[in-house]
Design a protein around this motif. Structure first.
Motif, mmCIF file in Angstrom:
data_model
loop_
_atom_site.group_PDB
_atom_site.id
_atom_site.type_symbol
_atom_site.label_atom_id
_atom_site.label_comp_id
_atom_site.label_asym_id
_atom_site.label_seq_id
_atom_site.Cartn_x
_atom_site.Cartn_y
_atom_site.Cartn_z
ATOM 1 N N LEU A 359 0.839 -1.197 0.000
ATOM 2 C CA LEU A 359 0.000 0.000 0.000
ATOM 3 C C LEU A 359 0.879 1.253 0.000
ATOM 4 C CD1 LEU A 359 -2.753 -1.036 2.589
ATOM 5 C CD2 LEU A 359 -2.830 -1.195 0.096
ATOM 6 N N ARG A 360 0.437 2.228 -0.809
ATOM 7 C CA ARG A 360 1.210 3.465 -0.920
ATOM 8 C C ARG A 360 0.257 4.623 -1.229
ATOM 9 N NH1 ARG A 360 6.311 5.579 -2.424
ATOM 10 N NH2 ARG A 360 6.172 7.374 -3.850
ATOM 11 N N GLY A 361 0.243 5.600 -0.392
ATOM 12 C CA GLY A 361 -0.488 6.829 -0.653
ATOM 13 C C GLY A 361 -2.003 6.685 -0.514
ATOM 14 N N PHE A 362 -2.659 7.845 -0.443
ATOM 15 C CA PHE A 362 -4.113 7.932 -0.419
ATOM 16 C C PHE A 362 -4.573 8.546 -1.735
ATOM 17 C CE2 PHE A 362 -2.880 7.503 3.921
ATOM 18 C CZ PHE A 362 -3.914 6.815 4.533
ATOM 19 N N GLN A 438 -6.060 0.524 -6.366
ATOM 20 C CA GLN A 438 -6.132 -0.705 -5.565
ATOM 21 C C GLN A 438 -4.953 -0.823 -4.607
ATOM 22 O OE1 GLN A 438 -4.644 -4.112 -5.835
ATOM 23 N NE2 GLN A 438 -6.253 -5.142 -4.670
ATOM 24 N N LYS A 439 -3.845 -0.177 -4.912
ATOM 25 C CA LYS A 439 -2.664 -0.223 -4.053
ATOM 26 C C LYS A 439 -2.562 0.997 -3.142
ATOM 27 C CE LYS A 439 0.035 -3.189 -7.133
ATOM 28 N NZ LYS A 439 1.255 -3.330 -7.962
ATOM 29 N N SER A 440 -3.637 1.754 -3.044
ATOM 30 C CA SER A 440 -3.648 2.890 -2.121
ATOM 31 C C SER A 440 -4.280 2.471 -0.803
ATOM 32 C CB SER A 440 -4.419 4.071 -2.730
ATOM 33 O OG SER A 440 -5.788 3.745 -2.875
ATOM 34 N N TRP A 441 -4.027 3.235 0.240
ATOM 35 C CA TRP A 441 -4.587 2.931 1.552
ATOM 36 C C TRP A 441 -6.105 3.125 1.561
ATOM 37 C CZ3 TRP A 441 -1.780 1.019 5.629
ATOM 38 C CH2 TRP A 441 -0.382 1.107 5.558
#
Length: 549
Positions: A359-362, A438-441
């Motif tokens: 997970l990376r970033g909002f 999909q890889k965001s928080w």
């Protein structure tokens, strides 16, 4: 090509089961739906709902048309659909409804309640043989188109067939739609050149696209659980917005080559006041029902054009969110139910993110653009407010933001001290776009206009359902998008701002974060099944009305 029929077990291929024999041309679908599986009685949840009368009125307390049983694997009960808010109805007084509107079977609203009420739907019937055409007249609403397509394909047709799709692009000048000129000839000698030359009308010619933009079909084919998408069922329609109604009708007659259809689903017809592609398509296809999916309630007048002038088929108007349904009902002074249905296509990456390590970033998603009205202006996303929060919060240095949408980075007006903490991606293809989210928080709505809480659905709500990434929501947002429960969101407290929630989410237990994602995935499926059931009931009501006549 959508098959015209399916054989029942024990029936030779290509033959119609005897109990589905043609008794009347207009009742083929109803006979198959109610006879192919023995016409099981509707469950108690369905019996408690209202029935649709011959004139289109919803009568509370009556038993609706029976729906066949055999719930598909993984489907939920009618009670579960109601709990998730799968279908809503903004109910009004029991008065005479407009005859051109055919409401689906709603659950009676509680006395004194003006808010949309979820309708209890029976479990979906097993693969009814319904022929569906989806008309997308607004090219910027492709996420809505994808959601409608996925719901029709996966839940209405139960994977037995694909709908036909007519997707439009537009020009305002006739010369832009003409074919390009012939290859240039060798230059003429000075004595051979004409004294006057014509303007090159084809200098701005745009060739017709071979597929919808942004790899929409790549997303639907490779990331929704299907092995492929039948591209031959997607038909491009190029229209000139200065064409006459007769010319548009003639164009549609040439473009539509797949025969008749039962249902025409029109996406955002309120924005198509010029060409009216929805009605032209329904007339050419001989549709028995028009499903009008309303996106922008503020663009609808007291009497929407698609309910005027004797539409070619009964019109069932459906809003994309509860508050949109409420606004439309008030604007149109409706005295009958106004249903809502949220439809989102899934994104299933080949390598999903399943731990906090990836997970990376909002994420803030949406086109980077501004709005302006008399007395005010601003951006559709409140980037400035978020930058101010990040700059003011001590200990928020670990919080990063990813902005995704068409536009320019300079329009975000990022302060110099925050430049390194903001990633920006413009015009990504859909598979890349959804993978980044999909890889965001979490998704951050950051609404810069109140319209997303009053008259239109936000694409961020479709994004959370598509990717199963929870949204940061305060109580106001959760109340407006009432299908979102606490298990589906990262709830923002009364004294908190978005950055406070971001820091709290990053410190959450991994299991708790991914439990919310699983809950959002289940919600999307429940909403999809509920929307399919609504369409099925609306079509049954049309068939039963025709039978009584």
């Amino acid at each position: 090509m959508v098959p015209l029929r399916r054989s029942a077990p024990g029936t030779p291929p290509g033959l119609v089961p005897p109990r589905c024999a043609l008794r009347a041309a207009g009742l083929v679908l109803l006979a198959c739906l109610l006879g192919a599986s023995g016409a099981a009685q509707a469950p108690p949840a369905a019996a408690a709902t209202g029935a649709v009368g011959a004139n289109g009125n919803a009568t509370a307390g009556s038993t609706g048309p029976p729906i066949t049983g055999n719930t598909p694997s993984g489907s939920t009960s009618g009670a579960a659909l109601a709990a998730a808010g799968a279908i809503g109805a903004s109910s009004g007084p029991a008065a005479t409804a407009a005859p051109s509107v055919v409401p689906a079977v709603p659950e009676p609203a509680q006395a004194g309640s003006s808010s949309p009420t979820p309708a209890v739907g029976a479990p979906p019937a097993p693969g009814p043989f319904i022929k569906v055409t989806i008309v997308n007249e607004k090219t910027s609403h492709l996420e809505v188109l994808a959601g409608v397509y996925a719901v029709v394909r996966d839940y209405l047709l139960n994977g037995t067939a694909e709908p036909q799709v007519l997707w439009a692009t537009h020009t305002y000048r006739e010369d832009l739609a003409r074919p390009p000129p012939s290859p240039p000839r060798p230059p003429l000698a000075p004595s051979e050149r004409p004294s006057r030359t014509r303007h090159a009308h084809h200098s701005h010619y745009y060739p017709p696209p071979s597929a919808p933009p942004n790899d929409l079909l790549g997303w639907l084919a490779n990331h929704t659980g299907w092995a492929h998408v039948n591209a031959s069922a997607w038909h491009h329609f190029h229209e000139n917005l200065h064409s006459s109604a007769g010319h548009v009708h003639a164009q549609v007659s040439k473009a539509v080559t797949w025969g008749s259809t039962d249902v025409v689903v029109c996406i955002s017809p309120e924005l198509d006041v010029v060409s009216r592609l929805c009605h032209h398509s329904a007339e050419v296809l001989g549709a028995r029902l028009i499903l009008a999916i309303v996106h922008r309630a503020d663009m609808i007048g007291v009497k929407p054009w698609f309910l005027k002038d004797s539409p070619p088929a009964p019109v069932h108007m459906v809003a994309l969110a509860p508050h949109v349904a409420k606004f439309v009902r008030h604007r149109c002074q409706m005295n009958h139910t106004m249903h809502w249905a949220v439809m989102a296509a899934p994104f299933r990456p080949a390598q999903p993110c399943t731990s906090k390590a990836c997970l990376r970033g909002f994420a803030i998603q949406g086109t980077v653009r501004s709005w302006s009205v008399k007395g005010g202006h601003g951006m559709f996303r409140n980037y400035a407010g978020l930058w101010a929060q990040l700059a003011a919060r001590n200990g928020s240095g670990a919080v990063r933001v990813t902005v995704l949408g068409k536009g320019k980075r300079e329009d975000l007006a990022i302060p110099a001290g925050l430049e390194a903490r903001v990633d920006f991606h413009s015009e990504l293809l859909y598979p890349e776009f959804w993978a980044a989210i999909q890889k965001s928080w979490a998704l951050v709505p950051a609404f810069g206009t109140g319209q997303y809480l009053t008259t239109r659905i936000s694409s961020t709500l479709l994004a959370t359902l598509t990717t199963c990434v929870p949204i940061i929501a305060n109580r106001e947002l959760q109340a407006v998008y009432s299908f979102l429960k606490e298990e589906h969101v990262f709830l923002q407290g009364e004294a908190e701002e978005e950055v406070d929630v971001m820091a709290r989410v990053m410190a959450m237990d991994e299991a708790a974060i991914f439990a919310k994602r699983a809950a959002v995935c289940r919600l999307r499926e429940d909403l999809g099944r509920g929307a399919a059931e609504m369409i099925r009931r609306a079509l049954l009501s049309v068939s039963s009305t025709s039978k009584r006549r």
